[in-house]
Enzyme design. Structure first.
Site, short mmCIF file in Angstrom:
data_model
loop_
_atom_site.label_atom_id
_atom_site.label_comp_id
_atom_site.label_asym_id
_atom_site.label_seq_id
_atom_site.Cartn_x
_atom_site.Cartn_y
_atom_site.Cartn_z
N LYS A 1 -0.47 1.06 -25.22
CA LYS A 1 -0.73 1.06 -26.66
C LYS A 1 0.61 1.16 -27.40
O LYS A 1 1.46 0.32 -27.18
CB LYS A 1 -1.74 2.15 -26.99
CG LYS A 1 -3.08 1.87 -26.29
CD LYS A 1 -4.15 2.90 -26.54
CE LYS A 1 -5.39 2.58 -25.70
NZ LYS A 1 -6.42 3.64 -25.81
N THR B 1 -2.20 6.50 -22.20
CA THR B 1 -2.15 5.14 -21.69
C THR B 1 -0.71 4.69 -21.89
O THR B 1 0.03 5.27 -22.68
CB THR B 1 -3.06 4.18 -22.48
OG1 THR B 1 -2.71 4.25 -23.86
CG2 THR B 1 -4.53 4.55 -22.32
N TYR C 1 0.85 -1.19 0.00
CA TYR C 1 0.00 0.00 0.00
C TYR C 1 0.88 1.24 0.00
O TYR C 1 1.84 1.32 0.77
CB TYR C 1 -0.92 0.03 1.23
CG TYR C 1 -2.36 -0.08 0.84
CD1 TYR C 1 -2.95 0.92 0.06
CD2 TYR C 1 -3.13 -1.19 1.18
CE1 TYR C 1 -4.27 0.81 -0.34
CE2 TYR C 1 -4.46 -1.30 0.77
CZ TYR C 1 -5.02 -0.28 0.01
OH TYR C 1 -6.31 -0.40 -0.40
N ASP D 1 -4.64 14.20 -25.29
CA ASP D 1 -4.70 12.79 -24.90
C ASP D 1 -3.97 11.99 -25.97
O ASP D 1 -4.50 11.76 -27.05
CB ASP D 1 -6.16 12.36 -24.76
CG ASP D 1 -6.31 10.89 -24.40
OD1 ASP D 1 -5.30 10.15 -24.46
OD2 ASP D 1 -7.44 10.49 -24.08
N ARG E 1 -0.64 -2.19 -18.88
CA ARG E 1 -1.95 -1.54 -18.96
C ARG E 1 -2.06 -0.47 -17.87
O ARG E 1 -2.03 -0.79 -16.68
CB ARG E 1 -3.00 -2.64 -18.75
CG ARG E 1 -4.42 -2.33 -19.11
CD ARG E 1 -5.17 -3.62 -19.37
NE ARG E 1 -4.68 -4.17 -20.63
CZ ARG E 1 -5.07 -3.71 -21.83
NH1 ARG E 1 -5.96 -2.77 -21.95
NH2 ARG E 1 -4.56 -4.23 -22.92
N GLU F 1 -0.56 4.77 -0.57
CA GLU F 1 -1.38 5.97 -0.82
C GLU F 1 -0.56 7.23 -0.55
O GLU F 1 0.26 7.26 0.36
CB GLU F 1 -2.61 5.96 0.09
CG GLU F 1 -3.70 5.04 -0.43
CD GLU F 1 -4.91 4.95 0.48
OE1 GLU F 1 -4.87 5.51 1.59
OE2 GLU F 1 -5.89 4.31 0.07
#
Ligand SMILES: *Cc1c(COP(=O)(O)O)cnc(C)c1O
Length: 412
Positions: A227, A224, A53, A198, A233, A55
């Site tokens: 691609k 992303t 974790y 984008d 991903r 955060e």
């Protein structure tokens, strides 16, 4: 592929993974948004980092024990900034859609106005489609492409002056021409809007310097990583230093909880790979392959939206053949080619049927396809469209696809 543990613990999932690997090996992947990431990236994603974790952000975490996680996340951020020449990077977005959502949250209040490319013209769901959060909570106006498959910048300018959006979005999921980021910024400045570029699809080409960069023009750049960039991903947001705090707050605690640090490690590895000279060659080959495929299809008498592509993808326009995108995507699957149906400009068919098929070359280029292979792929596609009801002909075409796959092995 090492599946020794999963085979013992969960043979059903192990078997499905192995079958998926065989499917990837034995099909020609022309889905423009897909790629085959490196084994190095996959090792990072399959590592112990999934246990942690973290955060918050590097050195400002809500959990202890983050000293190595910080090293990893800072490397990913630094590499993203260097590769794309941007001031700040947040590498935590779980996906491209979430990266966009965070930019909306950082720059607007619900009900504010956005100007973006229409989904059926090549835009993305997360740019304002009514079925997505972006269209549900924001007032969306859209621009499209003309019959030449190009953005009409004068039309964008008119729409911007008419609607006075807070945010203008450029960048698409299906656009085969170079995007003029400078012109978009001029238009945004004229109406006092912020600009989001984008680059999800073209990130690999931008990283290689083979598509103009939005740096210096767009205040926000989202992408992303899976691609043309060929990473795991996920998503990344980059922005001018001035907006760093707003973006970081929008990602966490605005939209997400704990970051996926194993995926962030994969992003770091992919960004390093993308900075190497070999990646430049790879990206150049993606474009050469797309042009060879487009030319091959044109030579077979087929139509491409907007004619010759300028990047990694194209839309095959099936209107003159009398066939639909939906049917032909299924026929292509029978001959060992995976691609997706897509609307063409002013499509007479519904978005579920469509008159087009989107084709892209990042994945086949990764496995070593060159121009002559793409010409053979064009022939297989044309053959499948004209013999779509002839099972024997389709089986012969399937064998030709297999031969290409065997000549360019994947993950061996
Ligand atoms: C693919 C894509 C996205 C979203 O990516 P996901 O990771 O699937 O959420 C966003 N924008 C554009 C332009 C895309 O092509």
């Amino acid at each position: 592929m090492h599946l020794e543990h999963i085979k013992k613990v969960d043979p059903q999932i192990a078997e499905a993974i192995e079958e998926e690997l065989e499917r990837q090996r034995n099909t020609i992947e022309l889905i423009a948004s897909e790629n085959c990431t490196s084994q190095a990236v996959m090792e990072a994603c399959g590592s112990v980092l999934t246990n942690k974790y973290a955060e918050g952000k590097p050195h400002k975490r809500y959990y202890n024990g983050c000293e190595y996680i910080d090293v990893i996340e800072e490397l990913a951020q630094k590499r993203a900034c260097e590769l794309f020449h941007m001031g700040h990077a947040n590498v935590q977005p779980h996906s491209g859609a979430q990266a966009n959502m965070a930019v909306f949250m950082a720059t607007m209040k619900p009900g504010d106005r956005v100007l973006s490319m229409d989904l059926s013209n090549g835009g993305h769901l997360s740019h304002g489609s009514p079925v997505n959060f972006s269209g549900m909570y924001f007032d969306v106006k859209s621009y499209g492409i003309n019959e030449n498959g190009e953005i009409d910048y004068e039309n964008v300018r008119q729409l911007a002056h008419e609607h006075k959006p807070k945010l203008i979005i450029c960048g698409a999921s299906n656009y085969s021409k170079i995007i003029d980021f400078k012109k978009f910024r001029e238009i945004a400045d004229e109406v006092g809007a912020l600009l989001l570029a984008d680059i999800a699809h073209i990130a690999g080409l931008v990283a290689a310097g083979l598509h103009p960069s939005p740096a210096g023009y767009a205040q926000f750049v989202t992408t992303t990583t899976h691609k043309s960039l060929r990473g795991p991903r996920g998503g990344i947001i980059m922005c001018d230093e001035k907006y760093a705090k707003d973006i970081d707050k929008a990602v966490f605690p605005g939209m997400q909880g704990g970051p996926l640090e194993h995926i962030i490690a994969g992003k770091a590895v992919a960004l390093l790979e993308a900075s190497k000279p070999e990646f430049k060659e790879y990206a150049a080959q993606i474009i050469k392959n797309a042009k060879a495929l487009a030319q091959g299809l044109i030579d077979e008498g087929l139509d491409i939206v907007g004619g010759m592509t300028e990047n990694h993808l194209m839309t095959l326009d099936l209107r003159r053949t009398g066939k639909t995108g939906k049917d032909m995507a299924n026929v292509l699957e029978k001959v060992g080619i995976t691609a997706n149906k897509n609307t063409v400009p002013n499509d007479p068919q519904s978005p579920f049927v469509t008159s087009g098929i989107r084709l892209g070359t990042p994945a086949v280029t990764t496995r070593g396809f060159k121009e002559n292979d793409m010409r053979e792929v064009a022939k297989i596609i044309a053959g499948a469209i004209s013999a779509s009801d002839d099972e024997t002909a389709l089986e012969n075409l399937r064998q030709r696809s297999l031969k290409l796959c065997k000549a360019h092995p994947l993950y061996e």
